[in-house]
Structure formats: C-alpha cells, structure tokens
Design an enzyme around this catalytic site. Structure first.
Site, PDB file in Angstrom:
ATOM      1  N   ALA A  29       0.811  -1.223   0.000  1.00 19.19           N
ATOM      2  CA  ALA A  29       0.000   0.000   0.000  1.00 19.19           C
ATOM      3  C   ALA A  29       0.841   1.268   0.000  1.00 19.19           C
ATOM      4  O   ALA A  29       0.419   2.297  -0.523  1.00 19.19           O
ATOM      5  CB  ALA A  29      -0.938  -0.003   1.201  1.00 19.19           C
ATOM      6  N   HIS A 126      -3.864  -9.868  -4.262  1.00 18.64           N
ATOM      7  CA  HIS A 126      -5.120  -9.567  -3.570  1.00 18.64           C
ATOM      8  C   HIS A 126      -6.211  -9.100  -4.526  1.00 18.64           C
ATOM      9  O   HIS A 126      -7.215  -8.538  -4.103  1.00 18.64           O
ATOM     10  CB  HIS A 126      -4.876  -8.522  -2.474  1.00 18.64           C
ATOM     11  CG  HIS A 126      -3.975  -9.018  -1.390  1.00 18.64           C
ATOM     12  ND1 HIS A 126      -3.306  -8.179  -0.525  1.00 18.64           N
ATOM     13  CD2 HIS A 126      -3.616 -10.277  -1.028  1.00 18.64           C
ATOM     14  CE1 HIS A 126      -2.567  -8.898   0.317  1.00 18.64           C
ATOM     15  NE2 HIS A 126      -2.745 -10.168   0.023  1.00 18.64           N
ATOM     16  N   CYS A 137     -19.469 -18.413 -11.056  1.00 22.96           N
ATOM     17  CA  CYS A 137     -18.971 -18.818 -12.377  1.00 22.96           C
ATOM     18  C   CYS A 137     -17.800 -17.978 -12.860  1.00 22.96           C
ATOM     19  O   CYS A 137     -17.179 -18.303 -13.874  1.00 22.96           O
ATOM     20  CB  CYS A 137     -20.097 -18.768 -13.396  1.00 22.96           C
ATOM     21  SG  CYS A 137     -20.721 -17.101 -13.759  1.00 22.96           S
ATOM     22  N   ASN A 225      10.590   1.283   2.875  1.00 25.26           N
ATOM     23  CA  ASN A 225       9.352   1.491   3.627  1.00 25.26           C
ATOM     24  C   ASN A 225       9.587   2.579   4.670  1.00 25.26           C
ATOM     25  O   ASN A 225      10.678   2.664   5.241  1.00 25.26           O
ATOM     26  CB  ASN A 225       8.938   0.183   4.325  1.00 25.26           C
ATOM     27  CG  ASN A 225       7.473   0.155   4.694  1.00 25.26           C
ATOM     28  OD1 ASN A 225       6.605   0.396   3.860  1.00 25.26           O
ATOM     29  ND2 ASN A 225       7.176  -0.131   5.949  1.00 25.26           N
ATOM     30  N   ASP A 242      10.440   8.216   2.361  1.00 23.05           N
ATOM     31  CA  ASP A 242       9.292   8.305   1.463  1.00 23.05           C
ATOM     32  C   ASP A 242       9.573   7.553   0.169  1.00 23.05           C
ATOM     33  O   ASP A 242      10.633   7.733  -0.454  1.00 23.05           O
ATOM     34  CB  ASP A 242       8.992   9.774   1.174  1.00 23.05           C
ATOM     35  CG  ASP A 242       7.860   9.942   0.194  1.00 23.05           C
ATOM     36  OD1 ASP A 242       6.697   9.828   0.614  1.00 23.05           O
ATOM     37  OD2 ASP A 242       8.142  10.173  -1.002  1.00 23.05           O
ATOM     38  N   ILE A 243       8.632   6.721  -0.254  1.00 25.42           N
ATOM     39  CA  ILE A 243       8.862   5.857  -1.415  1.00 25.42           C
ATOM     40  C   ILE A 243       8.977   6.663  -2.702  1.00 25.42           C
ATOM     41  O   ILE A 243       9.867   6.424  -3.521  1.00 25.42           O
ATOM     42  CB  ILE A 243       7.745   4.804  -1.510  1.00 25.42           C
ATOM     43  CG1 ILE A 243       7.883   3.813  -0.348  1.00 25.42           C
ATOM     44  CG2 ILE A 243       7.790   4.068  -2.842  1.00 25.42           C
ATOM     45  CD1 ILE A 243       6.675   2.963  -0.114  1.00 25.42           C
TER      46      ILE A 243
END
Length: 253
Positions: A29, A126, A137, A225, A242-243
C-alpha cells in the site's frame, strides 16, 4: 544494512539495480499513498473505522453484500482520481528497460497497469478493485453495471448467469488466495537476483514470505518502507524514507 541517509540509500540502490539481471519488485500500500489512496491498515485508515467484511459473511448475507458495495462506491472518487505515482513510474521505467519482467503486488488499485506495465506482467495477490466478478462462475462485470443496479434499489446484484453474488475482483479476509498468482510469485522470487520490497509492512502472510524466499534463493533483498518491518534484519539494504522520493531518480524520461 539501514541506509545512513536518503542520498546514500539511493546511491546503493542504483548500484544494485545496475548490477542486477532480473529484478522483482513486490509492492504494498505504501507505494500508492502519494496518489491519494489510503493505507487501509494505518491509524485512521478505513479498517480502523469500519470492520472488514469477511468473505463468508459476504456470501451468507445480503445485508453484508449491500454494505460492501456501499463502501466500495464511497471510495470510487478516490480510486478514479488516482494516477500512478513516482514509485509506479520508476518501476515502469525499469520494466521498459528490461530489468523488471513482472511486478508482484498486494495492491488492488490497477496503478501498475496504468503506469504502462502490461496486465499479464502484474501478479495481483489480492485481486483488483476496478472491476467485479461472480463468485460462482467467474463472469466479469464492470463497476458501472453494478452501480446502476445498486443505485436503483440499494441491493447488491447477483450474476445474470448463475445467480451467485457479484463481488469486486479482490481477495477478502477468509477468501482463498489465488493459486496461479501465488505460484507465479513464488517462481519469480526464486529466480530473481534482486528483490525489492516496496511499501509493504510485510505482516500479511503468506505474501510476506516472498522476500524471505528470494533471499534464501540467493537474491539480494532491498526493503523500502517508511516504517521498520520484521524482515529488516534479513535485508541487504533498508531505506526508511518516502517511497516516491526514494524512487524518483529512477523514473527516467
């Protein structure tokens, strides 16, 4: 080893990327928060305000299905407005350069695909919240179809083919993990020489096992992270910054 500074971490990461033949990013996230999509697990996140609806409850209860869809449509403007951030664009640049064959993600926001990575090269552990599927189906439904019916009477619709519930194409609590995606992720983790864990708390299993699997198979492990993770001691490099800022130098043109 924890990077002493952002500049030092970026330099070391750049060297590792240059030396690697096959890089496998594993994203959580944290890579999407700069796009406006919240981290559901963080303080103040959606799950601290609303109890997640388990899969068995969704299947058993029309009321639960109605609430699940009400929550999803309440988030529609957030998901619709989100555009790939610097982290997504950096990984897309590495993908175009032939360094990254496939991205493994815990995210459901479709932003890796929107950044230019082909859908078949994004392993979604996910699922994906940008469309829906029948849980019986497997027939695909677009969200606009679901919303039109939901807005009419406030009821979550059932499949037009088999009358089973229609659900966002995501994996809920208590729902089985997708076998094909889990197998592909394991193969990638075992075959890469650099594994990048980006924006994941590494607490959700079995997905959290992939960085360990890669490390045990001889890959170098980098964890990017903001907060510490339980696997930091295993990593060759840990960048706690900070990514978007960390990966911005790798976005390219």
């Amino acid at each position: 080893m924890i990077a002493s500074s952002l500049a030092s971490g970026i330099e070391q990461l750049g060297d590792m990327i240059a030396e690697a033949a096959m890089i496998v990013p594993f994203t959580g996230a944290g890579i999407s928060t700069e796009t406006g999509i919240p981290d559901f697990r963080s303080p103040g996140g959606l799950w601290t305000r609303h109890r997640p609806i388990p899969f068995d409850e969704f299947v058993a209860s029309q009321q639960a299905r109605d609430e699940a869809w009400r929550r999803r449509f309440a988030m529609q403007s957030t998901f619709a407005a989100a555009k790939p951030g610097r982290g997504h664009r950096a990984l897309a640049a590495l993908y175009r350069a032939g360094k990254v064959p496939t991205v493994i993600t815990q995210n459901i926001d479709n932003l890796h695909q929107d950044s230019g990575i082909a859908a078949e090269h994004v392993v979604e552990l996910h699922g994906n919240t940008t469309y829906a599927c029948c849980i019986g189906c497997g027939k695909r439904y677009e969200l606009a179809w679901v919303k039109q019916l939901f807005d009419t009477d406030g009821r979550a619709p059932d499949c037009t083919v088999c009358d089973q519930p229609v659900k966002t194409a995501t994996i809920s609590f208590g729902q089985a993990m997708p076998e094909t995606e889990m197998r592909r992720a394991a193969e990638l983790a075992r075959s890469c020489d650099l594994f990048l864990a980006i924006g994941s708390s590494l607490v959700v299993w079995p997905a959290a096992g992939f960085p360990i699997m890669a490390r045990n198979s001889g890959a170098r492990l980098v964890i990017i992270n903001n907060d510490p993770t339980e696997q930091d001691d295993l990593a060759d490099l840990v960048i706690r910054h900070d990514i978007g800022e960390t990966l911005a130098p790798f976005v390219g043109n």
